[in-house]
Write a protein that holds these residues in place. Structure first.
Motif, PDB file in Angstrom:
ATOM      1  N   PHE A 101     -38.589  54.819  68.393  1.00 32.15           N
ATOM      2  CA  PHE A 101     -37.566  53.848  68.011  1.00 32.15           C
ATOM      3  C   PHE A 101     -38.178  52.448  67.942  1.00 32.15           C
ATOM      4  O   PHE A 101     -37.975  51.711  66.972  1.00 32.15           O
ATOM      5  N   LEU A 143     -27.647  52.885  64.803  1.00 33.71           N
ATOM      6  CA  LEU A 143     -27.682  54.138  64.050  1.00 33.71           C
ATOM      7  C   LEU A 143     -28.797  54.210  63.019  1.00 33.71           C
ATOM      8  O   LEU A 143     -29.508  55.217  62.946  1.00 33.71           O
ATOM      9  N   ASP A 161     -32.020  54.623  64.694  1.00 32.22           N
ATOM     10  CA  ASP A 161     -32.112  55.950  65.309  1.00 32.22           C
ATOM     11  C   ASP A 161     -32.615  56.976  64.301  1.00 32.22           C
ATOM     12  O   ASP A 161     -33.396  57.878  64.640  1.00 32.22           O
ATOM     13  N   PRO A 178     -34.011  65.154  67.591  1.00 32.22           N
ATOM     14  CA  PRO A 178     -32.888  64.316  68.021  1.00 32.22           C
ATOM     15  C   PRO A 178     -32.525  64.432  69.499  1.00 32.22           C
ATOM     16  O   PRO A 178     -32.159  63.425  70.111  1.00 32.22           O
ATOM     17  N   LEU A 226     -34.060  61.750  71.733  1.00 30.49           N
ATOM     18  CA  LEU A 226     -33.470  60.424  71.636  1.00 30.49           C
ATOM     19  C   LEU A 226     -32.121  60.371  72.341  1.00 30.49           C
ATOM     20  O   LEU A 226     -31.769  59.359  72.972  1.00 30.49           O
ATOM     21  N   LEU A 284     -31.241  57.799  75.428  1.00 30.30           N
ATOM     22  CA  LEU A 284     -30.084  56.902  75.429  1.00 30.30           C
ATOM     23  C   LEU A 284     -29.212  57.128  76.658  1.00 30.30           C
ATOM     24  O   LEU A 284     -28.682  56.175  77.250  1.00 30.30           O
ATOM     25  N   CYS A 340     -31.685  50.142  74.158  1.00 31.35           N
ATOM     26  CA  CYS A 340     -30.281  50.474  74.411  1.00 31.35           C
ATOM     27  C   CYS A 340     -29.556  49.201  74.821  1.00 31.35           C
ATOM     28  O   CYS A 340     -29.953  48.537  75.783  1.00 31.35           O
ATOM     29  N   HIS A 343     -25.628  45.819  69.522  1.00 33.07           N
ATOM     30  CA  HIS A 343     -25.933  47.230  69.312  1.00 33.07           C
ATOM     31  C   HIS A 343     -24.669  48.015  68.964  1.00 33.07           C
ATOM     32  O   HIS A 343     -23.562  47.613  69.320  1.00 33.07           O
ATOM     33  N   ARG A 396     -23.900  56.367  68.955  1.00 36.73           N
ATOM     34  CA  ARG A 396     -25.257  56.764  68.553  1.00 36.73           C
ATOM     35  C   ARG A 396     -25.532  58.197  68.977  1.00 36.73           C
ATOM     36  O   ARG A 396     -26.112  58.982  68.205  1.00 36.73           O
ATOM     37  N   LEU A 434     -26.339  61.369  66.507  1.00 33.44           N
ATOM     38  CA  LEU A 434     -27.574  62.122  66.660  1.00 33.44           C
ATOM     39  C   LEU A 434     -27.313  63.609  66.891  1.00 33.44           C
ATOM     40  O   LEU A 434     -28.103  64.454  66.443  1.00 33.44           O
TER      41      LEU A 434
END
Length: 256
Positions: A172, A201, A204, A214, A217, A221, A237, A243, A249, A253
């Motif tokens: 990221f 997003l 991501d 995915p 991630l 998060l 984050c 954000h 998010r 994902l």
């Protein structure tokens, strides 16, 4: 062109994949150094630098205005401000790293993290950013742009996160660096009233295009506590308005 721009839509959610990713062992040397000892030299250096800038600005203004004293002071102030601004924007990320006392890893510290950063940077074809450690605070990572980009990782994340979580969060950050978004955001936070791009997003998707996993991630998060404050936009984050909501998010994902 950076390889993650091979992103293509899939169904109702944007998804990206990378072809030709190198499959190799990331056994890389430890390139950390011991943290520096506390010293007063930065304070003295700052005082000397400020005095030098002020003196040079005054002399230049005096020379340009042929000794018109009523104008020398304001012109000297403007010249000094321009010089300070040029130095400040040369590497804007330093300011935010200093705020959090980010330091180089000690020898042998965070070896897995550093291997992941170097390996993914090689895969993306970009110079590896500096890797720094932030001793306090809940798990999270921040990225800054400048003369040389940096990824600063909270020690709690470096010690607690699994390899897949580390790869996802680092991907990221590297996506932000490779696209130039990290540099723009850092510069905006340093000296502009403009609001940086919302983080979440779209970035991501870039990270998933690099790792192609995915769930890594998602776990990263879930582990991190959203950052807030003036520099929140630099963090992996964070909370609105800088954000997208972490829950949103994660939900997006899960559909990839």
């Amino acid at each position: 062109m950076c390889p993650f721009y091979s992103c293509v839509p899939r169904g109702s959610t944007t998804c990206a994949t990378m072809s030709g990713m190198k499959q190799r062992d990331l056994q890389l040397k430890d390139w950390g150094v011991a943290p520096p000892k506390n010293s007063m030299w930065p304070v003295w250096a700052g005082m000397v630098g400020a005095a030098a800038i002020g003196g040079v600005s005054f002399l230049v203004a005096f020379r340009l205005l042929n000794g018109q004293w009523s104008l020398v002071s304001p012109v000297a102030f403007i010249l000094g401000w321009l010089i300070v601004s040029a130095v400040r924007f040369r590497d804007p990320g330093k300011r935010w790293l200093k705020v959090h006392s980010a330091r180089p890893p000690a020898s042998g510290e965070a070896a897995r993290l550093m291997n992941v950063v170097r390996g993914l940077s090689d895969d993306l074809g970009i110079p590896a950013p500096r890797v720094l450690i932030i001793d306090g605070g809940p798990p999270n990572l921040m990225v800054t742009g400048g003369r040389r980009a940096a990824v600063a990782v909270r020690k709690s994340f470096a010690e607690e996160a699994s390899r897949t979580e580390t790869e996802a969060a680092v991907a990221f950050c590297l996506g932000r660096i490779a696209s130039g978004e990290a540099r723009r955001t850092t510069a905006l936070l340093t000296g502009s009233p403009m609001r940086p791009q919302r983080v979440g997003l779209s970035l991501d998707v870039v990270a998933v295009s690099i790792t192609r996993y995915p769930p890594g991630l998602i776990k990263a998060l879930e582990r991190c506590e959203p950052a807030t404050g003036r520099d929140a936009a630099l963090w992996f984050c964070g909370a609105p308005p800088t954000h997208d909501e972490a829950s949103e998010r994660i939900e997006a994902l899960a559909d990839l």
